[in-house]
Design a protein around this motif. Sequence first.
Motif, PDB file in Angstrom:
ATOM      1  N   TRP A 153       0.855  -1.199   0.000  1.00  0.00           N
ATOM      2  CA  TRP A 153       0.000   0.000   0.000  1.00  0.00           C
ATOM      3  C   TRP A 153       0.882   1.237   0.000  1.00  0.00           C
ATOM      4  O   TRP A 153       1.563   1.527   0.958  1.00  0.00           O
ATOM      5  N   HIS A 154       0.901   1.934  -1.126  1.00  0.00           N
ATOM      6  CA  HIS A 154       1.708   3.140  -1.295  1.00  0.00           C
ATOM      7  C   HIS A 154       3.186   2.898  -0.977  1.00  0.00           C
ATOM      8  O   HIS A 154       3.892   3.783  -0.479  1.00  0.00           O
ATOM      9  N   GLY A 155       3.657   1.670  -1.247  1.00  0.00           N
ATOM     10  CA  GLY A 155       5.065   1.354  -1.039  1.00  0.00           C
ATOM     11  C   GLY A 155       5.361   0.693   0.289  1.00  0.00           C
ATOM     12  O   GLY A 155       6.440   0.111   0.458  1.00  0.00           O
ATOM     13  N   TRP A 156       4.431   0.747   1.245  1.00  0.00           N
ATOM     14  CA  TRP A 156       4.618   0.078   2.530  1.00  0.00           C
ATOM     15  C   TRP A 156       4.016  -1.311   2.454  1.00  0.00           C
ATOM     16  O   TRP A 156       2.933  -1.510   1.894  1.00  0.00           O
ATOM     17  N   LEU A 157       4.700  -2.281   3.043  1.00  0.00           N
ATOM     18  CA  LEU A 157       4.246  -3.667   3.017  1.00  0.00           C
ATOM     19  C   LEU A 157       3.558  -4.018   4.336  1.00  0.00           C
ATOM     20  O   LEU A 157       4.124  -3.808   5.414  1.00  0.00           O
ATOM     21  N   GLU A 185       4.724   6.207  -2.611  1.00  0.00           N
ATOM     22  CA  GLU A 185       5.309   5.147  -3.432  1.00  0.00           C
ATOM     23  C   GLU A 185       6.295   5.691  -4.458  1.00  0.00           C
ATOM     24  O   GLU A 185       7.114   4.933  -4.998  1.00  0.00           O
ATOM     25  N   ASN A 186       6.255   6.996  -4.718  1.00  0.00           N
ATOM     26  CA  ASN A 186       7.150   7.597  -5.701  1.00  0.00           C
ATOM     27  C   ASN A 186       8.341   8.319  -5.069  1.00  0.00           C
ATOM     28  O   ASN A 186       9.154   8.904  -5.786  1.00  0.00           O
ATOM     29  N   LEU A 187       8.430   8.289  -3.754  1.00  0.00           N
ATOM     30  CA  LEU A 187       9.546   8.927  -3.072  1.00  0.00           C
ATOM     31  C   LEU A 187      10.685   7.926  -2.880  1.00  0.00           C
ATOM     32  O   LEU A 187      10.485   6.715  -2.952  1.00  0.00           O
ATOM     33  N   ALA A 311      12.978   6.254   8.892  1.00  0.00           N
ATOM     34  CA  ALA A 311      13.389   6.414   7.493  1.00  0.00           C
ATOM     35  C   ALA A 311      12.858   7.732   6.952  1.00  0.00           C
ATOM     36  O   ALA A 311      11.741   8.145   7.280  1.00  0.00           O
ATOM     37  N   TRP A 312      13.672   8.370   6.119  1.00  0.00           N
ATOM     38  CA  TRP A 312      13.307   9.636   5.496  1.00  0.00           C
ATOM     39  C   TRP A 312      13.272   9.458   3.971  1.00  0.00           C
ATOM     40  O   TRP A 312      14.271   9.023   3.372  1.00  0.00           O
ATOM     41  N   ALA A 313      12.148   9.799   3.360  1.00  0.00           N
ATOM     42  CA  ALA A 313      11.984   9.649   1.905  1.00  0.00           C
ATOM     43  C   ALA A 313      11.688  11.010   1.275  1.00  0.00           C
ATOM     44  O   ALA A 313      10.897  11.799   1.818  1.00  0.00           O
TER      45      ALA A 313
END
Length: 381
Positions: A153-157, A185-187, A311-313
């Motif tokens: 979901w938006h890059g998180w699992l 998800e795009n970062l 974490a920093w994106a």
Amino acid sequence: MFKQLGPAPVPADDLAASLAPFGQSRMLPREAYVDPAVFEWEQGGIFSGWRCVGHADDIAAIGGQKAVGSGANGVLLVRGEDGLVRAFANSCRHRGHELLTCGAETKRRSIVCPYHAWSYRLDGSLRNAPGFKDSGAFDASGFGLAELRLVNWHGWLFVDPSGLDVDFSAHVAGLEDVIAPYQPENLTIVARHSYELATNWKVIAENYQECYHCSSIHPELSRISPPDSGENLNLPGSWMGGWMSMIDEAETMSLDGKSGGVAIKGLSEHELRSVMYLVGYPNLLVSLHPDYIMTHLMTPLAVDRTHVECAWAFPREVADKPGFDPSYAVDFWDLTNRQDWAACESVQRGLSSPHARPGPLAPDEDGVYQFVTRVAKAYQG
């Protein structure tokens, strides 16, 4: 959540006090923070449902494998030949040996148990069982790895080891319009910090849910974002949180309020002037800034010990730029984190006193009330 466990081993009267209307309620029972039996109950009653196990970029290449958690909730994450990430129980179908030790990572075209060398394809089906080739009674199709529910979901699992939790859409109900504008998800994740705290995981989440403490221990944060600003959301799913505004002169959360990056494209004026703080119940904290996203992924290790990965994106157009320096965000939050960690560890030490009793919630702690009641309802079984 999972009624077969029965209620958590906490005093019923104290639990009822936690569920009283806001303004009359108390914190969770002391046992919720210091009793190993409650911690063990949580592993089956809370953490066996939907929980975040990392970011899709953590398993970036085909054949990438990573073990998360251990014991009953141990998960093996694998990126298959089709490019999709799957989750399996971290248990070989032969004798149950872990396929990877907790926290270990590897990259190979098959999943191999280190005990007796049983191997599996990346989709979990059994490839080879040494010594069984000439056994006519052995049916390899019946010994694939146990696949678990997983959602990217938006890059998180997110994984539901029990298979019994609600549909994921219900878990994140009301959040799509909140998260989607930031395009997580795009970062690109540019920096990570790991911390191991001598405190219960719930103390960390409760601290995150309020700024009642900010003027006392966060002078740098309070200069950029007024502690009494913002409001909390009323979400229908399992998540909770709210936003806080920044002073007019600030571009983002940093020591001087200046951004060393670029704003995320497409954000509204309100989103550009505020920070959204969300609790992805139970173990993901998400901070949505105008120019970056910060997450805290909590892994409870014991009743009084929690691992946190921060974490920093950032948007790719700045993250990929040679010489980009994320320290304006990382240093600010590392300082703020450590201020919080000192407070959380002190709370844990204080709660270890046999004289500790559940305290009342201040008017500014309605966010804590959201979290406390979520946990208390789970404790009811």
